[in-house]
Scaffold this motif. Structure first.
Motif, mmCIF file in Angstrom:
data_model
loop_
_atom_site.group_PDB
_atom_site.id
_atom_site.type_symbol
_atom_site.label_atom_id
_atom_site.label_comp_id
_atom_site.label_asym_id
_atom_site.label_seq_id
_atom_site.Cartn_x
_atom_site.Cartn_y
_atom_site.Cartn_z
ATOM 1 N N ARG A 18 0.848 -1.086 0.059
ATOM 2 C CA ARG A 18 0.002 0.002 -0.007
ATOM 3 C C ARG A 18 0.778 1.129 -0.001
ATOM 4 N NH1 ARG A 18 -4.686 -0.127 3.967
ATOM 5 N NH2 ARG A 18 -5.184 1.543 2.721
ATOM 6 N N ASP A 19 0.386 2.375 -0.887
ATOM 7 C CA ASP A 19 1.124 3.396 -0.777
ATOM 8 C C ASP A 19 0.701 4.629 -0.054
ATOM 9 O OD1 ASP A 19 -0.706 4.015 -2.689
ATOM 10 O OD2 ASP A 19 0.382 4.011 -4.132
ATOM 11 N N TYR A 20 -0.765 4.589 0.363
ATOM 12 C CA TYR A 20 -1.525 5.506 1.093
ATOM 13 C C TYR A 20 -1.461 6.740 0.477
ATOM 14 C CZ TYR A 20 -0.326 1.961 4.799
ATOM 15 O OH TYR A 20 -0.144 0.690 5.422
ATOM 16 N N LEU A 21 -1.558 6.797 -1.250
ATOM 17 C CA LEU A 21 -1.691 8.154 -1.617
ATOM 18 C C LEU A 21 -3.028 8.553 -1.486
ATOM 19 C CD1 LEU A 21 -0.388 9.567 -3.938
ATOM 20 C CD2 LEU A 21 -1.420 8.612 -5.425
ATOM 21 N N VAL A 39 4.503 15.976 3.694
ATOM 22 C CA VAL A 39 5.605 15.230 3.491
ATOM 23 C C VAL A 39 4.980 13.689 3.386
ATOM 24 C CG1 VAL A 39 7.357 14.241 5.228
ATOM 25 C CG2 VAL A 39 6.780 16.665 5.220
ATOM 26 N N ALA A 40 3.793 13.545 3.968
ATOM 27 C CA ALA A 40 3.441 11.870 3.726
ATOM 28 C C ALA A 40 3.029 11.969 2.351
ATOM 29 C CB ALA A 40 1.933 11.919 4.720
ATOM 30 N N LEU A 41 2.502 12.961 1.570
ATOM 31 C CA LEU A 41 2.286 12.579 0.144
ATOM 32 C C LEU A 41 3.503 12.572 -0.677
ATOM 33 C CD1 LEU A 41 0.244 13.158 -2.402
ATOM 34 C CD2 LEU A 41 0.901 15.548 -2.321
ATOM 35 N N TYR A 61 9.349 0.754 2.695
ATOM 36 C CA TYR A 61 9.804 1.443 3.600
ATOM 37 C C TYR A 61 9.440 2.945 3.523
ATOM 38 C CZ TYR A 61 13.476 4.847 5.254
ATOM 39 O OH TYR A 61 13.955 5.967 5.906
ATOM 40 N N PHE A 62 9.153 3.162 2.250
ATOM 41 C CA PHE A 62 8.548 4.569 1.905
ATOM 42 C C PHE A 62 6.869 4.473 2.407
ATOM 43 C CE2 PHE A 62 12.139 5.396 -1.134
ATOM 44 C CZ PHE A 62 12.742 6.343 -0.342
ATOM 45 N N ALA A 63 6.243 3.483 1.977
ATOM 46 C CA ALA A 63 4.953 3.460 2.532
ATOM 47 C C ALA A 63 4.872 3.418 4.151
ATOM 48 C CB ALA A 63 4.386 1.992 2.207
ATOM 49 N N ALA A 64 5.583 2.726 4.637
ATOM 50 C CA ALA A 64 5.684 3.054 6.414
ATOM 51 C C ALA A 64 5.821 4.132 6.604
ATOM 52 C CB ALA A 64 6.808 1.974 6.768
ATOM 53 N N LYS A 65 6.828 5.200 5.958
ATOM 54 C CA LYS A 65 7.097 6.504 6.532
ATOM 55 C C LYS A 65 5.875 7.328 6.003
ATOM 56 C CE LYS A 65 11.549 6.829 7.521
ATOM 57 N NZ LYS A 65 11.953 7.519 8.711
ATOM 58 N N ALA A 66 5.101 7.094 4.802
ATOM 59 C CA ALA A 66 4.043 7.806 4.492
ATOM 60 C C ALA A 66 2.974 7.533 5.658
ATOM 61 C CB ALA A 66 3.420 7.309 3.184
ATOM 62 N N PHE A 69 3.620 9.414 8.828
ATOM 63 C CA PHE A 69 3.364 10.818 8.637
ATOM 64 C C PHE A 69 1.933 11.213 8.661
ATOM 65 C CE2 PHE A 69 7.884 11.103 7.751
ATOM 66 C CZ PHE A 69 8.361 12.100 8.533
ATOM 67 N N ASN A 70 1.059 10.438 8.083
ATOM 68 C CA ASN A 70 -0.405 10.372 7.821
ATOM 69 C C ASN A 70 -1.103 10.333 9.324
ATOM 70 O OD1 ASN A 70 -0.844 10.842 5.270
ATOM 71 N ND2 ASN A 70 -0.618 8.880 4.424
ATOM 72 N N ILE A 71 -0.603 9.294 10.020
ATOM 73 C CA ILE A 71 -1.175 9.293 11.401
ATOM 74 C C ILE A 71 -0.819 10.364 12.205
ATOM 75 C CG2 ILE A 71 -0.741 7.714 13.470
ATOM 76 C CD1 ILE A 71 -0.529 5.366 11.683
#
Length: 111
Positions: A18-21, A39-41, A61-66, A69-71
């Motif tokens: 998942r990329d949470y876009l 930053v999340a985007l 890795y980037f999905a976890a960071k996104a 930051f979204n949370i």
């Protein structure tokens, strides 16, 4: 490290990252506390890019960071909203009390 062999199981795994876009776009539009939505985007777009080039570890890795930051953006924006509502309610009570005192002592009025 490029992968030359492609199978159905790899494409299924790549699709499951998942990329949470959408969540990032929502946070950027409505809950952008301290630019955390931006930053999340950025991390969501990086995750999607990594997923396209089949770098699953980078995409995760980037999905976890996104997601992180979204949370953070959602929680901090909700806290600010709750504080704003509480201050607004406290101000309304203060205004109501002031109006009652003005009527009781006829302050600032004619008479």
């Amino acid at each position: 490290m490029a992968k030359t062999v492609s199978s159905d199981s790899e494409s299924t795994v790549a699709g499951s990252v998942r990329d949470y876009l959408v969540w990032s776009i929502f946070n950027l539009s409505y809950m952008n506390f301290g630019c955390l939505g931006l930053v999340a985007l950025i991390f969501s777009i990086k995750s999607r890019d990594r997923k396209i080039v089949e770098d699953l570890e980078g995409a995760r890795y980037f999905a976890a960071k996104a997601r992180t930051f979204n949370i953070a953006a959602a929680v901090l924006s909700a806290i600010v909203f709750i504080i704003f509502i509480a201050l607004l309610a406290a101000g309304m009570f203060k205004v109501a009390k002031t109006v009652q005192l003005q009527q009781k002592y006829k302050l600032f009025g004619k008479g």
